[in-house]
Write a protein that holds these residues in place. Structure first.
Motif, short mmCIF file in Angstrom:
data_model
loop_
_atom_site.label_atom_id
_atom_site.label_comp_id
_atom_site.label_asym_id
_atom_site.label_seq_id
_atom_site.Cartn_x
_atom_site.Cartn_y
_atom_site.Cartn_z
N ASP A 10 -12.27 -8.10 5.09
CA ASP A 10 -11.85 -9.03 4.21
C ASP A 10 -10.16 -9.29 4.07
O ASP A 10 -9.72 -10.30 4.08
N ASP A 11 -9.56 -7.84 4.31
CA ASP A 11 -8.29 -7.83 4.39
C ASP A 11 -7.78 -6.93 5.43
O ASP A 11 -7.20 -6.05 4.91
N ALA A 53 -4.09 -5.24 5.38
CA ALA A 53 -3.59 -4.36 3.95
C ALA A 53 -2.90 -3.23 4.28
O ALA A 53 -3.29 -2.62 5.19
N LYS A 99 1.40 -8.18 7.40
CA LYS A 99 0.84 -9.05 6.55
C LYS A 99 1.69 -10.31 6.23
O LYS A 99 1.04 -11.49 5.88
#
Length: 366
Positions: free
Chosen positions: A130-131, A134, A139
């Motif tokens: 989902d990320d 991270a 990012k």
């Protein structure tokens, strides 16, 4: 216009008495004998590692930032709070730092010159499905092709503004098709990228054709193209983070020469069902040109490669099958153990030294 009403004397006197009382009450007080006894007992228990279960000291940072401050400012702050409650617009900025997290996560402005240092360290976070970015400075980088912005064209090297604009757009297309196209990333033949290159430049176009057909140490498609083995890994999501810049100048062959320097960050996961995410980071430096076909044997509207270089990080060394092979913490990596220097793959502050150590090294972060 009427004057402000005068505040009665008795109100001011009451305010002064209350203020004096509040200041006295907020002043530091000598602890009682009982308090000193308890504090000393807890100190001795702490030294012996015997603090009661559930005991927690407040964070040191908070203790230091607040101790001795609120007592001195208590009365003044009470007045300020009252004013802000009535009209918050009188106080500039964000008293409680509510916007700092958004600022930290906001996209970086486009890179217009070489940075002076590597990106600062990020909080340690594990990338997830989902990320996937991270814990990575990428990012805040641009998403894919949005990070490849051509500069404003102007006539140079005997080439018109329109020809310069064409060279810039072709360079952008080459970067996008070579490093961002989903089919290219999945190992397909990068036909659109090859089509940008001049077929008359046999030492480049011919080398890449051979590399794609039969890769080896001397014919490596990874010199130009970012390709993963679809049987081994797959991209996480559809975003590749991109950061870099493009410039141009008059070339040596009645031409416009375009210089591109971009870093691409690829989050991937293994195809064996694991959810562990890792990232491969590639920095590409590319010089291309469009020469005058009236003076040189070139194909109009095609790019000639002047030179290229690449710095590939978190991929197996000395494996020449035409694919990137990212390392995963939970899997045994391919290739030999690294013996070269440790580098920061996100550091764009230095140029790629053509004489740098080519030994397989390690990365300080991914």
């Amino acid at each position: 216009m009427s004057e402000d009403p005068k505040i009665p004397d008795d109100v001011w006197e009451q305010f002064a008495r209350d203020t004096e009382r509040d200041i006295r009450n907020s002043a530091p007080k000598e602890p009682s004998a009982r308090a000193r006894e308890v504090a000393e007992r807890l100190r001795r228990q702490d030294e012996r590692g015997e603090r009661p279960e559930g005991w927690r000291s407040p964070p040191t940072r908070q203790r230091k930032s607040r101790r001795g401050l609120w007592g001195a400012l208590g009365v003044a702050l009470a007045i300020v709070v009252a004013v802000v409650a009535v009209k918050p617009s009188l106080v500039p900025g964000d008293l409680f730092g509510g916007g700092s997290a958004e600022a930290d996560a906001s996209p970086l402005p486009l890179e217009t010159a070489a940075p002076t240092a590597a990106p600062s360290a990020e909080a340690s976070q594990i990338p997830t499905l989902d990320d996937p970015f991270a814990g990575s400075p990428a990012k805040r980088w641009a998403d894919g092709a949005a990070g490849i912005v051509v500069p404003k064209a102007k006539a140079v090297g005997g080439q018109s503004e329109a020809k310069v604009a064409q060279a810039l757009e072709l360079t952008r297309k080459l970067l996008v098709e070579s490093n961002l196209d989903p089919q290219t990333l999945r190992g397909a033949r990068p036909t659109a990228a090859l089509d940008v290159l001049d077929p008359l430049q046999k030492d480049v176009r011919g080398l890449l054709e051979t590399a794609l057909r039969k890769p080896d140490k001397d014919h490596d498609p990874l010199w130009m193209f970012s390709r993963f083995d679809p049987a081994e890994v797959r991209p996480v999501g559809d975003v590749v983070k991109t950061r870099g810049r493009m410039t141009f100048k008059a070339g040596d062959h009645a031409s416009v020469e375009v210089h591109a320097d971009y870093t691409f960050v690829y989050p991937v996961v293994q195809t064996n069902g694991s959810t562990e995410v890792t990232r491969t980071i590639i920095r590409r430096v590319l010089d291309v040109e469009i020469s005058d076909p009236a003076k040189y044997q070139v194909t109009p509207g095609k790019l000639t490669v002047v030179k290229w270089d690449q710095d590939i990080n978190n991929s197996a060394c000395d494996v020449y099958d035409g694919y990137l092979h990212p390392s995963f913490a939970s899997a045994e990596s391919e290739g030999p153990d690294p013996t070269g220097p440790t580098t920061d793959p996100y550091d764009r502050s230095e140029t790629l030294d053509p004489n740098r150590d080519e030994a397989c090294g390690t990365v300080s972060r991914v």
